[in-house]
Design a protein around this motif. Structure first.
Motif, PDB file in Angstrom:
ATOM      1  N   LEU A   1       0.779  -1.258  -0.066  1.00 27.92           N
ATOM      2  CA  LEU A   1       0.028   0.152  -0.114  1.00 27.92           C
ATOM      3  C   LEU A   1       0.834   1.235   0.032  1.00 27.92           C
ATOM      4  CD1 LEU A   1      -3.119   0.450   1.995  1.00 27.92           C
ATOM      5  CD2 LEU A   1      -1.714   2.296   1.870  1.00 27.92           C
ATOM      6  N   PHE A   2       0.637   2.278  -0.848  1.00 29.97           N
ATOM      7  CA  PHE A   2       1.249   3.344  -1.068  1.00 29.97           C
ATOM      8  C   PHE A   2       0.174   4.846  -0.977  1.00 29.97           C
ATOM      9  CE2 PHE A   2       3.239   0.009  -3.392  1.00 29.97           C
ATOM     10  CZ  PHE A   2       4.609   0.240  -3.221  1.00 29.97           C
ATOM     11  N   TRP A   3       0.689   5.490  -0.255  1.00 31.45           N
ATOM     12  CA  TRP A   3      -0.074   7.038  -0.286  1.00 31.45           C
ATOM     13  C   TRP A   3       0.444   7.906  -1.237  1.00 31.45           C
ATOM     14  CZ3 TRP A   3      -4.689   7.684   1.911  1.00 31.45           C
ATOM     15  CH2 TRP A   3      -5.160   6.766   2.987  1.00 31.45           C
ATOM     16  N   LEU A   4      -0.110   8.670  -2.041  1.00 25.97           N
ATOM     17  CA  LEU A   4       0.439   9.299  -3.060  1.00 25.97           C
ATOM     18  C   LEU A   4      -0.172  10.854  -3.072  1.00 25.97           C
ATOM     19  CD1 LEU A   4       0.500   7.155  -6.215  1.00 25.97           C
ATOM     20  CD2 LEU A   4       2.460   7.498  -4.505  1.00 25.97           C
TER      21      LEU A   4
ATOM     22  N   VAL B   1       3.817   9.713  -0.072  1.00 24.55           N
ATOM     23  CA  VAL B   1       4.004  10.362   1.013  1.00 24.55           C
ATOM     24  C   VAL B   1       3.878   9.388   2.252  1.00 24.55           C
ATOM     25  CG1 VAL B   1       2.213  11.963   2.648  1.00 24.55           C
ATOM     26  CG2 VAL B   1       2.243  11.927   0.072  1.00 24.55           C
ATOM     27  N   LYS B   2       4.792   9.717   3.345  1.00 24.24           N
ATOM     28  CA  LYS B   2       4.875   8.712   4.267  1.00 24.24           C
ATOM     29  C   LYS B   2       3.801   8.702   5.239  1.00 24.24           C
ATOM     30  CE  LYS B   2       8.400   7.797   7.945  1.00 24.24           C
ATOM     31  NZ  LYS B   2       9.584   8.061   8.640  1.00 24.24           N
TER      32      LYS B   2
ATOM     33  N   HIS C   1      -5.789  19.229  -0.204  1.00 32.08           N
ATOM     34  CA  HIS C   1      -5.069  18.079  -0.246  1.00 32.08           C
ATOM     35  C   HIS C   1      -5.722  17.115  -1.018  1.00 32.08           C
ATOM     36  CE1 HIS C   1      -1.839  18.786   2.844  1.00 32.08           C
ATOM     37  NE2 HIS C   1      -2.970  19.016   3.589  1.00 32.08           N
ATOM     38  N   SER C   2      -5.061  16.430  -1.968  1.00 28.24           N
ATOM     39  CA  SER C   2      -5.919  15.252  -2.954  1.00 28.24           C
ATOM     40  C   SER C   2      -4.933  13.963  -2.641  1.00 28.24           C
ATOM     41  CB  SER C   2      -5.935  15.687  -4.338  1.00 28.24           C
ATOM     42  OG  SER C   2      -6.721  14.573  -4.970  1.00 28.24           O
ATOM     43  N   PHE C   3      -5.134  12.979  -1.665  1.00 27.87           N
ATOM     44  CA  PHE C   3      -4.447  11.944  -1.613  1.00 27.87           C
ATOM     45  C   PHE C   3      -5.079  10.678  -2.486  1.00 27.87           C
ATOM     46  CE2 PHE C   3      -4.050  14.199   2.388  1.00 27.87           C
ATOM     47  CZ  PHE C   3      -2.454  14.350   2.450  1.00 27.87           C
ATOM     48  N   VAL C   4      -3.929   9.807  -2.870  1.00 24.69           N
ATOM     49  CA  VAL C   4      -4.248   8.462  -3.702  1.00 24.69           C
ATOM     50  C   VAL C   4      -3.887   7.398  -2.788  1.00 24.69           C
ATOM     51  CG1 VAL C   4      -4.117   6.980  -5.654  1.00 24.69           C
ATOM     52  CG2 VAL C   4      -4.358   9.800  -5.993  1.00 24.69           C
TER      53      VAL C   4
ATOM     54  N   LEU D   1      -1.357  -6.449 -10.553  1.00 21.23           N
ATOM     55  CA  LEU D   1      -2.674  -5.783 -10.503  1.00 21.23           C
ATOM     56  C   LEU D   1      -2.510  -4.628  -9.387  1.00 21.23           C
ATOM     57  CD1 LEU D   1      -5.136  -8.761 -10.894  1.00 21.23           C
ATOM     58  CD2 LEU D   1      -4.267  -7.073 -12.665  1.00 21.23           C
ATOM     59  N   SER D   2      -3.481  -3.927  -9.593  1.00 21.50           N
ATOM     60  CA  SER D   2      -3.624  -2.853  -8.478  1.00 21.50           C
ATOM     61  C   SER D   2      -5.008  -2.155  -8.431  1.00 21.50           C
ATOM     62  CB  SER D   2      -2.695  -1.508  -8.645  1.00 21.50           C
ATOM     63  OG  SER D   2      -2.937  -0.961  -9.995  1.00 21.50           O
ATOM     64  N   VAL D   3      -5.404  -1.582  -7.210  1.00 23.44           N
ATOM     65  CA  VAL D   3      -6.655  -0.827  -6.941  1.00 23.44           C
ATOM     66  C   VAL D   3      -6.274   0.531  -6.120  1.00 23.44           C
ATOM     67  CG1 VAL D   3      -8.136  -2.868  -7.092  1.00 23.44           C
ATOM     68  CG2 VAL D   3      -6.921  -2.298  -4.844  1.00 23.44           C
ATOM     69  N   SER D   4      -7.137   1.463  -6.222  1.00 20.36           N
ATOM     70  CA  SER D   4      -6.786   2.809  -5.645  1.00 20.36           C
ATOM     71  C   SER D   4      -8.103   3.561  -5.363  1.00 20.36           C
ATOM     72  CB  SER D   4      -6.024   3.659  -6.486  1.00 20.36           C
ATOM     73  OG  SER D   4      -7.044   3.684  -7.910  1.00 20.36           O
ATOM     74  N   GLN D   5      -7.861   4.449  -4.304  1.00 17.08           N
ATOM     75  CA  GLN D   5      -9.085   5.339  -4.133  1.00 17.08           C
ATOM     76  C   GLN D   5      -8.658   6.680  -3.685  1.00 17.08           C
ATOM     77  OE1 GLN D   5     -12.131   6.347  -4.207  1.00 17.08           O
ATOM     78  NE2 GLN D   5     -13.073   4.711  -3.145  1.00 17.08           N
ATOM     79  N   ILE D   6      -9.349   7.764  -4.079  1.00 14.64           N
ATOM     80  CA  ILE D   6      -8.892   9.112  -4.007  1.00 14.64           C
ATOM     81  C   ILE D   6      -9.616   9.778  -2.637  1.00 14.64           C
ATOM     82  CG2 ILE D   6      -8.934  11.407  -5.058  1.00 14.64           C
ATOM     83  CD1 ILE D   6      -8.670  10.070  -7.743  1.00 14.64           C
TER      84      ILE D   6
END
Length: 283
Positions: free
Chosen positions: A168-171, A177-178, A207-210, A218-223
């Motif tokens: 999992l990553f925060w962008l 973003v840490k 802010h707008s985080f992903v 594969l990958s999934v994401s949410q904003i």
């Protein structure tokens, strides 16, 4: 000796020799089948026989040298791991049907068909099927419920029920973003994963985080979007508003009252004039 017991007790070396010989003569490549967790898979043996032939044929399905199912003299035996969710389809290419798929079901399945010849059984057909099991993660959910300090908020991103191991990553603006913390958990029984992560951010700016979750290819994401709260007006403007609003309201009330009084006086005067005119007319 029972034919099933004889098959199970066959020395490993002999069994491997049978497999290699059969593969050399009969194998035409391994077919691929991909299904999802809790779904159904139908693995074809690519070999047809009639119901009348069952008494003269032995059918074995195994997964990587471990028995799954056998049909001998028309009698079906299913091994413990596949009990109550695995059935043969004799009239449909001797297919093996597995229900309620688990991740542990993935692997290579081999179908062996033996026929009698001069009083003994020989390998008539052999084929293998590679079964892959997919477990896709659903779109992550982001919740906002913690306030570590007046200027900070904490959001949590989570998703579960997927495989393989997720990352999992925060962008923000395409840059990582840490996070405060990130936890990955695998259920020991289903082998499926759960992942969640916390992120703190300053509320004094937009802010707008992903939240991006990668697993395998594969990958999934949410904003998550955040708009800073509107600032209160300066103290001098606030003071003017506190004074002007009551004054305006008071003036409006006074003017309305005066207007109503004037209307009442005019109506009363008209009534008095009407009375005088009627009195004069009588005289």
């Amino acid at each position: 000796m029972d034919p099933i017991l004889m098959w199970k007790t066959l020395p490993k070396v002999s069994w491997l020799m049978v497999l290699l010989a059969a593969l050399f003569h009969f194998s035409s490549g391994i077919s691929q089948v991909t299904k999802t967790v809790q779904g159904m898979a139908k693995l074809s043996c690519n070999y047809n026989i009639s119901v009348d032939e069952l008494s003269r044929v032995r059918i074995y399905w195994q997964k990587e040298n471990k028995m799954v199912l056998s049909v001998i003299s028309g009698r079906v035996q299913v091994w413990s791991q596949y009990q109550n969710r695995t059935i043969p389809e004799i009239t449909n290419n001797l297919s093996l049907v597995i229900l309620a798929l688990r991740l542990s079901d993935r692997g290579t399945y081999t179908c062996v068909v033996q026929k009698t010849e001069k009083g003994s059984f020989r390998v008539e057909h052999l084929t293998s099927v590679m079964l892959s099991i997919k477990a896709d993660f659903p779109t992550p959910s982001i919740t906002d419920f913690e306030h570590p300090s007046p200027d900070l908020r904490r959001i949590t991103c989570s998703t579960s029920g997927g495989f393989p191991k997720p990352y999992l990553f925060w962008l923000e603006n395409g840059e990582e973003v840490k996070a405060v913390n990130t936890t990955v958990y695998q259920d020991p029984e289903t082998e499926l994963y759960t992942v969640y992560s916390n992120l703190d951010f300053n509320v004094t700016s937009n802010h707008s985080f992903v939240c991006l979750v990668k697993y395998g290819d594969l990958s999934v994401s949410q904003i998550f979007n955040w708009e800073k709260p509107k600032e209160d007006p300066p103290d001098d403007q606030l003071w003017k508003r506190k004074i002007l609003i009551p004054v305006c309201v008071g003036i409006t009330v006074i003017l309305g009252t005066c207007f109503i009084c004037i209307l009442r006086m005019r109506m009363q005067r008209r009534n008095e004039e009407g009375v005088e005119m009627r009195t004069t007319a009588r005289i």
